[in-house]
Design a protein around this motif. Structure first.
Motif, PDB file in Angstrom:
ATOM      1  N   LEU A   3     -10.449  31.982 -12.016  1.00 13.15           N
ATOM      2  CA  LEU A   3      -9.772  30.668 -11.580  1.00 13.15           C
ATOM      3  C   LEU A   3      -8.595  30.443 -12.531  1.00 13.15           C
ATOM      4  CD1 LEU A   3     -10.073  28.088  -9.740  1.00 13.15           C
ATOM      5  CD2 LEU A   3     -11.545  27.509 -11.510  1.00 13.15           C
ATOM      6  N   THR A   4      -7.257  30.320 -11.958  1.00 14.08           N
ATOM      7  CA  THR A   4      -6.129  30.068 -12.586  1.00 14.08           C
ATOM      8  C   THR A   4      -5.185  29.108 -11.834  1.00 14.08           C
ATOM      9  OG1 THR A   4      -5.119  32.068 -12.106  1.00 14.08           O
ATOM     10  CG2 THR A   4      -5.904  31.754 -14.231  1.00 14.08           C
ATOM     11  N   ASP A   5      -4.890  27.996 -12.406  1.00 11.21           N
ATOM     12  CA  ASP A   5      -3.946  27.124 -11.804  1.00 11.21           C
ATOM     13  C   ASP A   5      -4.628  26.734 -10.452  1.00 11.21           C
ATOM     14  OD1 ASP A   5      -1.914  27.630 -13.722  1.00 11.21           O
ATOM     15  OD2 ASP A   5      -1.264  29.298 -12.512  1.00 11.21           O
ATOM     16  N   ASN A   6      -5.954  26.470 -10.438  1.00  7.92           N
ATOM     17  CA  ASN A   6      -6.784  25.976  -9.282  1.00  7.92           C
ATOM     18  C   ASN A   6      -6.810  26.919  -8.207  1.00  7.92           C
ATOM     19  OD1 ASN A   6      -7.661  23.590 -10.187  1.00  7.92           O
ATOM     20  ND2 ASN A   6      -5.757  22.486  -9.684  1.00  7.92           N
ATOM     21  N   LYS A   7      -6.562  28.353  -8.497  1.00 12.11           N
ATOM     22  CA  LYS A   7      -6.591  29.236  -7.431  1.00 12.11           C
ATOM     23  C   LYS A   7      -7.609  30.163  -7.906  1.00 12.11           C
ATOM     24  CE  LYS A   7      -1.749  29.468  -6.150  1.00 12.11           C
ATOM     25  NZ  LYS A   7      -0.625  30.287  -6.098  1.00 12.11           N
ATOM     26  N   LEU A   8      -8.278  30.513  -6.909  1.00 14.32           N
ATOM     27  CA  LEU A   8      -9.735  31.358  -7.415  1.00 14.32           C
ATOM     28  C   LEU A   8      -9.151  32.839  -6.532  1.00 14.32           C
ATOM     29  CD1 LEU A   8     -12.135  31.111  -8.309  1.00 14.32           C
ATOM     30  CD2 LEU A   8     -13.332  30.538  -5.895  1.00 14.32           C
ATOM     31  N   ARG A   9      -9.003  33.887  -7.422  1.00 14.52           N
ATOM     32  CA  ARG A   9      -8.885  35.224  -7.018  1.00 14.52           C
ATOM     33  C   ARG A   9      -9.784  35.918  -7.430  1.00 14.52           C
ATOM     34  NH1 ARG A   9      -3.860  36.669 -10.214  1.00 14.52           N
ATOM     35  NH2 ARG A   9      -4.600  35.089 -11.830  1.00 14.52           N
ATOM     36  N   VAL A  10      -9.857  37.291  -6.937  1.00 18.07           N
ATOM     37  CA  VAL A  10     -10.686  38.282  -7.216  1.00 18.07           C
ATOM     38  C   VAL A  10      -9.908  39.462  -7.583  1.00 18.07           C
ATOM     39  CG1 VAL A  10     -12.531  40.219  -6.367  1.00 18.07           C
ATOM     40  CG2 VAL A  10     -12.551  37.998  -5.310  1.00 18.07           C
ATOM     41  N   ILE A  11     -10.074  40.032  -8.876  1.00 25.20           N
ATOM     42  CA  ILE A  11      -9.122  41.007  -9.540  1.00 25.20           C
ATOM     43  C   ILE A  11     -10.223  41.925 -10.122  1.00 25.20           C
ATOM     44  CG2 ILE A  11      -7.252  39.345 -10.000  1.00 25.20           C
ATOM     45  CD1 ILE A  11      -7.995  39.451 -13.016  1.00 25.20           C
ATOM     46  N   GLU A  12      -9.428  43.160 -10.373  1.00 26.02           N
ATOM     47  CA  GLU A  12     -10.299  44.109 -11.378  1.00 26.02           C
ATOM     48  C   GLU A  12     -10.690  43.665 -12.629  1.00 26.02           C
ATOM     49  OE1 GLU A  12     -11.120  47.472 -11.026  1.00 26.02           O
ATOM     50  OE2 GLU A  12     -11.178  47.277  -8.941  1.00 26.02           O
ATOM     51  N   ALA A  13     -11.855  43.990 -13.182  1.00 30.05           N
ATOM     52  CA  ALA A  13     -12.409  43.191 -14.272  1.00 30.05           C
ATOM     53  C   ALA A  13     -11.380  43.703 -15.574  1.00 30.05           C
ATOM     54  CB  ALA A  13     -13.937  43.606 -14.702  1.00 30.05           C
ATOM     55  N   ASP A  14     -10.961  44.946 -15.519  1.00 26.52           N
ATOM     56  CA  ASP A  14     -10.079  45.544 -16.597  1.00 26.52           C
ATOM     57  C   ASP A  14      -8.803  44.603 -16.562  1.00 26.52           C
ATOM     58  OD1 ASP A  14     -10.507  47.086 -18.659  1.00 26.52           O
ATOM     59  OD2 ASP A  14      -9.155  48.701 -17.853  1.00 26.52           O
ATOM     60  N   ARG A  15      -8.499  43.949 -15.393  1.00 23.26           N
ATOM     61  CA  ARG A  15      -7.074  43.250 -15.526  1.00 23.26           C
ATOM     62  C   ARG A  15      -7.103  41.884 -16.194  1.00 23.26           C
ATOM     63  NH1 ARG A  15      -4.492  42.660 -10.006  1.00 23.26           N
ATOM     64  NH2 ARG A  15      -2.982  41.503 -11.517  1.00 23.26           N
ATOM     65  N   VAL A  16      -8.403  41.307 -16.311  1.00 22.04           N
ATOM     66  CA  VAL A  16      -8.674  40.208 -16.892  1.00 22.04           C
ATOM     67  C   VAL A  16      -8.102  39.845 -18.238  1.00 22.04           C
ATOM     68  CG1 VAL A  16     -10.242  38.417 -17.923  1.00 22.04           C
ATOM     69  CG2 VAL A  16     -10.741  39.529 -15.754  1.00 22.04           C
ATOM     70  N   TYR A  17      -7.989  40.969 -19.118  1.00 24.11           N
ATOM     71  CA  TYR A  17      -7.467  40.932 -20.276  1.00 24.11           C
ATOM     72  C   TYR A  17      -6.024  40.333 -20.453  1.00 24.11           C
ATOM     73  CZ  TYR A  17     -11.361  43.723 -21.722  1.00 24.11           C
ATOM     74  OH  TYR A  17     -12.723  44.147 -22.295  1.00 24.11           O
ATOM     75  N   GLU A  18      -5.187  41.004 -19.619  1.00 26.82           N
ATOM     76  CA  GLU A  18      -3.629  40.828 -19.496  1.00 26.82           C
ATOM     77  C   GLU A  18      -3.492  39.373 -18.681  1.00 26.82           C
ATOM     78  OE1 GLU A  18      -1.489  43.425 -16.439  1.00 26.82           O
ATOM     79  OE2 GLU A  18      -3.169  44.789 -17.326  1.00 26.82           O
ATOM     80  N   GLU A  19      -4.205  39.154 -17.697  1.00 26.04           N
ATOM     81  CA  GLU A  19      -4.075  37.925 -16.765  1.00 26.04           C
ATOM     82  C   GLU A  19      -4.452  36.600 -17.609  1.00 26.04           C
ATOM     83  OE1 GLU A  19      -3.353  37.273 -13.548  1.00 26.04           O
ATOM     84  OE2 GLU A  19      -3.040  39.315 -13.029  1.00 26.04           O
ATOM     85  N   VAL A  20      -5.679  36.780 -18.591  1.00 23.23           N
ATOM     86  CA  VAL A  20      -5.978  35.693 -19.370  1.00 23.23           C
ATOM     87  C   VAL A  20      -5.408  35.783 -20.499  1.00 23.23           C
ATOM     88  CG1 VAL A  20      -8.122  34.254 -20.234  1.00 23.23           C
ATOM     89  CG2 VAL A  20      -8.300  35.781 -18.042  1.00 23.23           C
ATOM     90  N   GLY A  21      -5.025  36.747 -20.965  1.00 22.91           N
ATOM     91  CA  GLY A  21      -4.164  36.846 -22.544  1.00 22.91           C
ATOM     92  C   GLY A  21      -5.015  36.969 -23.490  1.00 22.91           C
TER      93      GLY A  21
END
Lengths: 111, 84
Positions: A3-21
């Motif tokens: 959940l980022t910027d009030n948007k819910l997205r399904v992403i690969e778990a390994d991409r969470v690192y870069e997405e969330v920082g």
């Protein structure tokens, strides 16, 4: 599910690192196995290559470079001579299932 | 075989927490050495070395018949890290 910027997205778990920082922490295991296999090193290496290949399916590629067998984070290296060989098996936490399976099988080869 | 990991670890590992948990799990001989890039934890009775840096932890097991020990160490290390 992210959940980022009030948007819910399904992403690969390994991409969470870069997405969330957040900084990834890599956990790796390495073990040495002594192997009594009187065959030449190249034959042992080929058996190990076949063992890895037999367990890997789909898009995962088993690569053999300079005698090192690798697939994703998993590495298998054999060294030694006709008297005794040592196999190094190393894997990242994300490949725990494959790494521990290979280690167990290689230990059985040495018995 | 394509088993996904249960956890995705992040951030630095808390060395104090790790040593406490090792002790709680009966691994009482841990010797911690500080290095330029982190720590090395020597488990002499277990023939095992854990190398800890800010972004990575590496478990080296010399003895090849210790799958229960490896599983235990993995569990302890994971419980000393942030994860999602």
């Amino acid at each position: 599910l992210l959940l980022t910027d009030n948007k819910l997205r399904v992403i690969e778990a390994d991409r969470v690192y870069e997405e969330v920082g957040i900084p990834k922490h890599e956990v790796r295991s390495t073990a040495n196995v002594r192997l009594s296999d009187p065959r030449p090193l190249a034959n042992t290496r080929e058996s190990l290559h076949q063992l890895v290949q037999s367990r890997v399916k789909g898009e995962r590629q088993v690569v053999m470079t300079d005698g090192t067998i690798s697939v994703d984070s998993v590495l298998v290296q054999v060294d030694g001579d006709e008297d005794e060989k040592t196999v190094l098996v190393s894997w990242g936490y994300q490949d725990e299932a494959l790494g521990t399976y290979l280690l167990r099988e290689i230990e059985l080869m040495g018995k | 075989m394509n088993n996904k990991p249960k956890f995705y670890p992040w951030g630095p590992l808390d060395i104090t927490s790790l040593v406490q948990k090792l002790t709680q799990e009966g691994i009482v001989n841990a010797k911690v050495e500080e290095t330029a890039s982190g720590y090395i934890v020597l488990l002499q009775n277990e023939d095992t070395v854990i190398q800890i840096e800010e972004k990575r932890t590496h478990i080296f097991c010399e003895d090849d018949a210790r799958s229960d020990l490896r599983a235990k160490l993995n569990r302890i290390i994971m419980s000393s890290l942030n994860k999602f």
